[in-house]
Motif scaffolding. Structure first.
Motif, mmCIF file in Angstrom:
data_model
loop_
_atom_site.group_PDB
_atom_site.id
_atom_site.type_symbol
_atom_site.label_atom_id
_atom_site.label_comp_id
_atom_site.label_asym_id
_atom_site.label_seq_id
_atom_site.Cartn_x
_atom_site.Cartn_y
_atom_site.Cartn_z
ATOM 1 N N GLU A 1 60.581 44.660 7.577
ATOM 2 C CA GLU A 1 60.626 43.434 8.994
ATOM 3 C C GLU A 1 61.907 42.265 8.339
ATOM 4 O O GLU A 1 61.137 41.129 7.506
ATOM 5 C CB GLU A 1 59.227 43.148 9.329
ATOM 6 N N SER B 1 61.791 38.480 9.546
ATOM 7 C CA SER B 1 60.909 37.774 9.941
ATOM 8 C C SER B 1 61.775 35.839 10.541
ATOM 9 O O SER B 1 60.995 35.600 11.742
ATOM 10 C CB SER B 1 59.638 37.119 9.043
ATOM 11 N N ASP C 1 65.760 36.870 6.673
ATOM 12 C CA ASP C 1 64.325 37.147 6.270
ATOM 13 C C ASP C 1 62.834 37.939 6.119
ATOM 14 O O ASP C 1 63.047 38.405 6.868
ATOM 15 C CB ASP C 1 63.214 35.475 5.975
ATOM 16 N N CYS C 2 63.272 38.651 5.285
ATOM 17 C CA CYS C 2 62.252 40.120 5.345
ATOM 18 C C CYS C 2 60.480 40.229 4.180
ATOM 19 O O CYS C 2 60.240 39.303 3.896
ATOM 20 C CB CYS C 2 63.452 41.195 4.186
ATOM 21 N N ARG C 3 59.860 41.031 5.219
ATOM 22 C CA ARG C 3 58.815 40.702 4.898
ATOM 23 C C ARG C 3 58.432 42.355 4.387
ATOM 24 O O ARG C 3 59.316 43.018 4.606
ATOM 25 C CB ARG C 3 57.306 40.848 6.033
ATOM 26 N N ASP D 1 58.041 38.071 -0.033
ATOM 27 C CA ASP D 1 58.823 37.771 1.072
ATOM 28 C C ASP D 1 60.079 37.857 0.285
ATOM 29 O O ASP D 1 60.337 37.397 -0.642
ATOM 30 C CB ASP D 1 58.728 36.036 2.376
#
Length: 193
Positions: free
Chosen positions: A73, A75, A96-98, A103
């Motif tokens: 996802e 973020s 910025d990835c979850r 992260d």
């Protein structure tokens, strides 16, 4: 100038010269360290791909290694000045990835527009690990995503290694301070004669 004043001046100038020489020697040590680091980074491009790190901090970041990650996802977004694969200046777009592992940052591509690519929702990305201010490392995608052009591949050649010039500057400052002090002593002797 009294004998005590001359002694104090000599100690101060001598101390300053010693500090400048020490700083020059320190820069030479930093140069040797930086050369070893750059050699390790240059060799990274020829090494096999690794699992993207869960933690992008520490002494031995896996910079310039091939890797991949799954961005579950997005973020947030960052849009920074950067280069494309042809060296043109513009903006790189960083998601910025979850992830389950923690992260991460993914540079999805380049454009001339300050804000672009924000429709990308995530997915599997292959690329090269480069430095990142927020997470320590970021994955720079092999190809531009969401209609963006491909960003420049991270390269250790972009890291400055100017420690030798700094060392020369410190040694030059020490030499100049010594010359000025010797000239001042000579002038003092002439005035006393």
């Amino acid at each position: 100038m009294s004998r005590l004043g001359l002694t104090i001046s000599t100690v101060i100038v001598g101390g300053a010269i010693a500090v400048m020489i020490a700083l020059g020697l320190w820069q030479l040590e930093r140069m040797a360290w930086k050369n070893a680091l750059l050699e390790r980074y240059a060799a990274a491009a020829d090494q096999p791909a690794i699992t993207y790190p869960a933690d992008g901090s520490g002494e031995s970041l896996p910079l310039y290694r091939r890797s991949s990650l799954d961005c579950a996802e997005v973020s947030g977004w960052r849009h920074e000045a950067g280069l494309n694969a042809d060296g043109a200046v513009g903006y790189v777009h960083v998601a910025d990835c979850r992830r389950i592992e923690g992260d991460a940052a993914v540079e999805i591509g380049w454009s001339r527009r300050p804000v672009a690519g924000t429709d990308w929702q995530g997915g599997t990305v292959e690329g090269t690990i480069g430095p990142d201010v927020k997470y320590g490392v970021r994955l720079v995608a092999d190809a531009g995503l969401e209609g963006l052009e491909t960003s420049a591949v991270p390269s250790p050649e972009a890291i400055p290694n100017n420690h030798l010039s700094y060392a020369i500057q410190w040694f030059a400052f020490a030499a100049i301070a010594l010359i000025i002090y010797l000239l001042a002593l000579r002038r003092r002797r002439k005035e006393q004669a």
